[in-house]
Design an enzyme around this catalytic site. Structure first.
Site, mmCIF file in Angstrom:
data_model
loop_
_atom_site.group_PDB
_atom_site.id
_atom_site.type_symbol
_atom_site.label_atom_id
_atom_site.label_comp_id
_atom_site.label_asym_id
_atom_site.label_seq_id
_atom_site.Cartn_x
_atom_site.Cartn_y
_atom_site.Cartn_z
ATOM 1 N N ARG A 1 1.516 4.262 -3.099
ATOM 2 C CA ARG A 1 1.293 5.693 -2.863
ATOM 3 C C ARG A 1 2.574 6.493 -3.092
ATOM 4 O O ARG A 1 2.537 7.562 -3.719
ATOM 5 C CB ARG A 1 0.756 5.898 -1.450
ATOM 6 C CG ARG A 1 -0.719 5.435 -1.367
ATOM 7 C CD ARG A 1 -1.092 5.056 0.032
ATOM 8 N NE ARG A 1 -2.521 4.797 0.176
ATOM 9 C CZ ARG A 1 -3.115 3.621 -0.066
ATOM 10 N NH1 ARG A 1 -2.402 2.594 -0.524
ATOM 11 N NH2 ARG A 1 -4.418 3.468 0.109
ATOM 12 N N ARG B 1 -13.975 -6.426 -11.094
ATOM 13 C CA ARG B 1 -14.142 -5.755 -9.792
ATOM 14 C C ARG B 1 -14.890 -4.426 -9.933
ATOM 15 O O ARG B 1 -14.801 -3.763 -10.958
ATOM 16 C CB ARG B 1 -12.764 -5.568 -9.145
ATOM 17 C CG ARG B 1 -12.131 -6.922 -8.857
ATOM 18 C CD ARG B 1 -10.803 -6.810 -8.205
ATOM 19 N NE ARG B 1 -10.896 -6.189 -6.897
ATOM 20 C CZ ARG B 1 -9.844 -5.829 -6.166
ATOM 21 N NH1 ARG B 1 -8.630 -6.037 -6.644
ATOM 22 N NH2 ARG B 1 -10.000 -5.277 -4.987
ATOM 23 N N SER C 1 0.839 -1.215 0.000
ATOM 24 C CA SER C 1 0.000 0.000 0.000
ATOM 25 C C SER C 1 0.870 1.260 0.000
ATOM 26 O O SER C 1 0.598 2.214 -0.736
ATOM 27 C CB SER C 1 -0.900 0.022 1.240
ATOM 28 O OG SER C 1 -1.869 -0.975 1.145
ATOM 29 N N ASP D 1 -7.500 -7.719 4.409
ATOM 30 C CA ASP D 1 -6.514 -8.493 3.640
ATOM 31 C C ASP D 1 -5.969 -9.694 4.418
ATOM 32 O O ASP D 1 -5.382 -10.606 3.822
ATOM 33 C CB ASP D 1 -5.347 -7.591 3.213
ATOM 34 C CG ASP D 1 -5.779 -6.568 2.163
ATOM 35 O OD1 ASP D 1 -6.831 -6.762 1.530
ATOM 36 O OD2 ASP D 1 -5.063 -5.568 1.989
ATOM 37 N N GLN E 1 -8.924 2.881 -0.935
ATOM 38 C CA GLN E 1 -8.674 3.184 -2.343
ATOM 39 C C GLN E 1 -9.609 4.291 -2.826
ATOM 40 O O GLN E 1 -9.188 5.210 -3.539
ATOM 41 C CB GLN E 1 -8.864 1.924 -3.196
ATOM 42 C CG GLN E 1 -7.816 0.858 -2.893
ATOM 43 C CD GLN E 1 -8.099 -0.465 -3.576
ATOM 44 O OE1 GLN E 1 -9.118 -0.629 -4.249
ATOM 45 N NE2 GLN E 1 -7.209 -1.424 -3.397
ATOM 46 N N ARG F 1 -13.276 -14.233 -2.112
ATOM 47 C CA ARG F 1 -12.428 -14.892 -1.092
ATOM 48 C C ARG F 1 -13.244 -15.687 -0.083
ATOM 49 O O ARG F 1 -12.718 -16.630 0.517
ATOM 50 C CB ARG F 1 -11.541 -13.840 -0.395
ATOM 51 C CG ARG F 1 -10.430 -13.354 -1.313
ATOM 52 C CD ARG F 1 -9.519 -12.325 -0.661
ATOM 53 N NE ARG F 1 -8.385 -12.046 -1.546
ATOM 54 C CZ ARG F 1 -7.590 -10.994 -1.445
ATOM 55 N NH1 ARG F 1 -7.808 -10.094 -0.501
ATOM 56 N NH2 ARG F 1 -6.581 -10.823 -2.290
ATOM 57 N N LYS G 1 -12.885 -8.950 -3.931
ATOM 58 C CA LYS G 1 -11.427 -8.754 -3.982
ATOM 59 C C LYS G 1 -10.899 -9.440 -5.247
ATOM 60 O O LYS G 1 -11.646 -9.674 -6.186
ATOM 61 C CB LYS G 1 -10.791 -9.301 -2.707
ATOM 62 C CG LYS G 1 -11.145 -8.476 -1.464
ATOM 63 C CD LYS G 1 -10.502 -7.099 -1.536
ATOM 64 C CE LYS G 1 -10.875 -6.230 -0.346
ATOM 65 N NZ LYS G 1 -10.417 -4.854 -0.499
ATOM 66 N N SER H 1 -13.336 2.152 2.273
ATOM 67 C CA SER H 1 -12.337 1.812 1.256
ATOM 68 C C SER H 1 -11.254 2.875 1.197
ATOM 69 O O SER H 1 -11.519 4.035 0.864
ATOM 70 C CB SER H 1 -12.991 1.679 -0.125
ATOM 71 O OG SER H 1 -11.998 1.710 -1.124
ATOM 72 N N ARG I 1 -3.500 -13.973 -2.217
ATOM 73 C CA ARG I 1 -3.695 -14.201 -0.778
ATOM 74 C C ARG I 1 -4.312 -15.577 -0.494
ATOM 75 O O ARG I 1 -4.100 -16.142 0.579
ATOM 76 C CB ARG I 1 -4.515 -13.068 -0.153
ATOM 77 C CG ARG I 1 -3.791 -11.732 -0.241
ATOM 78 C CD ARG I 1 -4.191 -10.725 0.800
ATOM 79 N NE ARG I 1 -3.809 -9.378 0.362
ATOM 80 C CZ ARG I 1 -2.602 -8.842 0.524
ATOM 81 N NH1 ARG I 1 -1.636 -9.513 1.108
ATOM 82 N NH2 ARG I 1 -2.354 -7.620 0.091
HETATM 83 C C1 S3P Z 1 -5.782 -1.083 -0.163
HETATM 84 C C2 S3P Z 1 -7.032 -0.988 0.372
HETATM 85 C C3 S3P Z 1 -7.903 -2.164 0.556
HETATM 86 C C4 S3P Z 1 -7.104 -3.459 0.504
HETATM 87 C C5 S3P Z 1 -6.161 -3.494 -0.655
HETATM 88 C C6 S3P Z 1 -5.180 -2.351 -0.579
HETATM 89 C C7 S3P Z 1 -4.999 0.154 -0.315
HETATM 90 O O1 S3P Z 1 -8.883 -2.178 -0.462
HETATM 91 O O2 S3P Z 1 -7.966 -4.566 0.464
HETATM 92 O O3 S3P Z 1 -5.447 -4.713 -0.676
HETATM 93 O O4 S3P Z 1 -3.773 0.076 -0.530
HETATM 94 O O5 S3P Z 1 -5.598 1.233 -0.200
HETATM 95 P P1 S3P Z 1 -10.240 -1.290 -0.374
HETATM 96 O O6 S3P Z 1 -9.876 0.123 -0.518
HETATM 97 O O7 S3P Z 1 -11.075 -1.802 -1.503
HETATM 98 O O8 S3P Z 1 -10.828 -1.612 0.965
#
Ligand code: S3P
Length: 433
Positions: free
Chosen positions: A31, A126, A27, A319, A171, A350, A346, A169, A392
């Protein structure tokens, strides 16, 4: 591009023992790569994630005009575009990476030009409506393909919004903040569950001003970013497989150096502690507001107790749930997971894959729309595991296989390289047979 699927044989272990330093957090690497590529100047990142997902982010940012220079296996230099990307001649290929696709969409929506984002078969299934909706509220021009990728973006100036995310989320939060960074006025995101805050910390590290309250994050745009040098903390979500493996063997002892311990990511340590695992944390350090430490884990001699994961905890642990579920049968009275419907969208469904693979190993398990009940005190046997091409799942069942009777074959084992290419080698290193 299609990758040949590989099988991996996992033999039971007697113990798990050793010391590991893990590649950089996925993550944070996404970024830093994105912000470094957007900033002014040259950033240097050491211990950058070795996973294919972060390579997708680097490749997309390179296609948008950033300069990317790899130094050895795990360091990268990124020279940014100083706030103005160049539209790529081809589609931006996000591979398997939802983070890449969702976060870059927010970055590109206020830019000039047309952009197409594509992904592999899994990513193309997705949900992308969750980013289209807030970005469109800001005035973005975004066309999805029946709610999914490919995504077409026609860049245009945006206006700020105050957005309450319906699904927790990070993201989506990041996507809106990256659009807000480039938009005059104050853009706010409210969340009912505090999701991982790496974007907020990274934006600050690159020089932006971000305001946080208990349930919201806001950014007053437009702001510019300046390059940084950073060492990326070891990936706690990758460590999760080894932490859970160590939890299975009384007498185990694993030590992780420089592991990421950001509090919005570290609930796994609390859950393992609740299961009776002994965890010691030493040498805490902070760099760019991201916490790291040395983590030592030993399993309880009396075996693991039981736990329920629901409510906000399910979102914070999203995760890590596959591997926690995979060790559920070996606990004394089981693991119960609820409020985790997001697991169904995901890299694979899962919940369904955890249930079918646990059953293949002879476990009793009950599946719910938003979770699983995994009774404890069960003995599992080796089996053929279908990873569904999901990293995973492949790694979670490699951990379950360590305590099974007989050998397990993981199908689609190459998927581990999405986040953790070194996984099987490190497992061989610490699993005593
Ligand atoms: C992530 C946020 C999560 C996570 C993903 C990485 C991120 O997803 O499951 O593996 O780096 O911001 P969501 O934003 O869909 O919850």
């Amino acid at each position: 591009m299609s990758i040949a699927t590989q099988e991996r044989l996992i033999r039971p272990a007697r113990n798990v023992y050793g010391s590991l330093r893990l590649p950089g957090d996925k993550s944070i690497s996404h970024r830093y790569a994105m912000l470094g590529a957007f900033a002014e100047g040259t950033s240097r990142f050491t211990n950058f994630s070795t996973g294919a997902d972060c390579a997708s982010t680097l490749a997309c940012m390179e296609a948008l005009g950033a300069k990317v220079h790899k130094i050895g296996d795990a360091a990268v230099e990124v020279t940014g575009v100083a706030g103005r990307v160049t539209p790529a001649a081809h589609a931006l290929e996000c591979g398997n990476s939802g983070s890449t696709m969702r976060m870059i969409s927010g970055l590109l929506a206020p830019q000039q030009g047309r952009f197409t984002l594509t992904g592999d078969a899994s990513l193309s299934r997705r949900p992308m409506e969750r980013i289209r909706k807030p970005l469109e509220e800001m005035g973005a021009r975004i066309v999805l393909t029946e709610g999914h990728a490919p995504i077409e973006i026609e860049g245009t100036p945006l206006h700020p919004i105050d957005y309450t995310a319906p699904v927790p989320s990070a993201q989506v939060k990041t996507s809106v903040l990256l659009a807000g960074l480039q938009t005059a006025g104050t853009t706010a995101v409210r969340e009912s569950v505090r999701t991982r805050d790496h974007s907020e910390l990274a934006l600050r590290a690159f020089g932006a001003t971000i305001n946080r309250t208990i349930d919201s994050v806001s950014i007053a745009g437009p702001q510019t970013l300046t390059a940084i040098d950073a060492t990326i903390p070891g990936d706690l979500s990758s460590a999760a497989f080894f932490l859970c493996a160590a939890a299975l063997f009384p007498g185990s002892n694993l030590v992780f150096d420089a592991l990421g311990l950001n509090p919005t990511r570290s609930s796994l340590l609390d859950v393992l502690t609740a299961l009776g695992v002994h965890i010691a944390v030493l040498n805490l350090e902070e760099k760019h507001a991201e916490l790291t430490g040395t983590v030592q884990v030993t399993a309880p001699p009396q075996g693991l107790s039981s736990t329920t994961i629901s409510g906000p905890l399910a979102a914070q642990l999203i995760d890590e749930l596959p591997v926690l579920a995979a060790i559920g049968p070996y606990t004394r009275s089981g693991i119960r997971i609820r409020d985790a419907r997001e697991l169904r969208v995901k890299e694979s469904d899962r919940i369904a894959l955890v249930a079918s693979n646990l059953r293949a190993m002879g476990a009793e398990v009950q599946e719910f729309e938003d979770g699983l009940d995994i009774p404890g005190g069960q003995s599992l046997h080796g089996a053929a595991i279908d990873s569904g091409g999901d990293h995973r799942i492949a790694m979670a069942f490699s951990v379950a296989a360590l305590r099974a009777q007989g050998e397990t074959v993981i199908h689609g084992a190459e998927s581990a390289a999405i986040s953790f290419p070194e996984f099987f080698d490190l497992l061989d290193l610490v699993a005593e047979r």
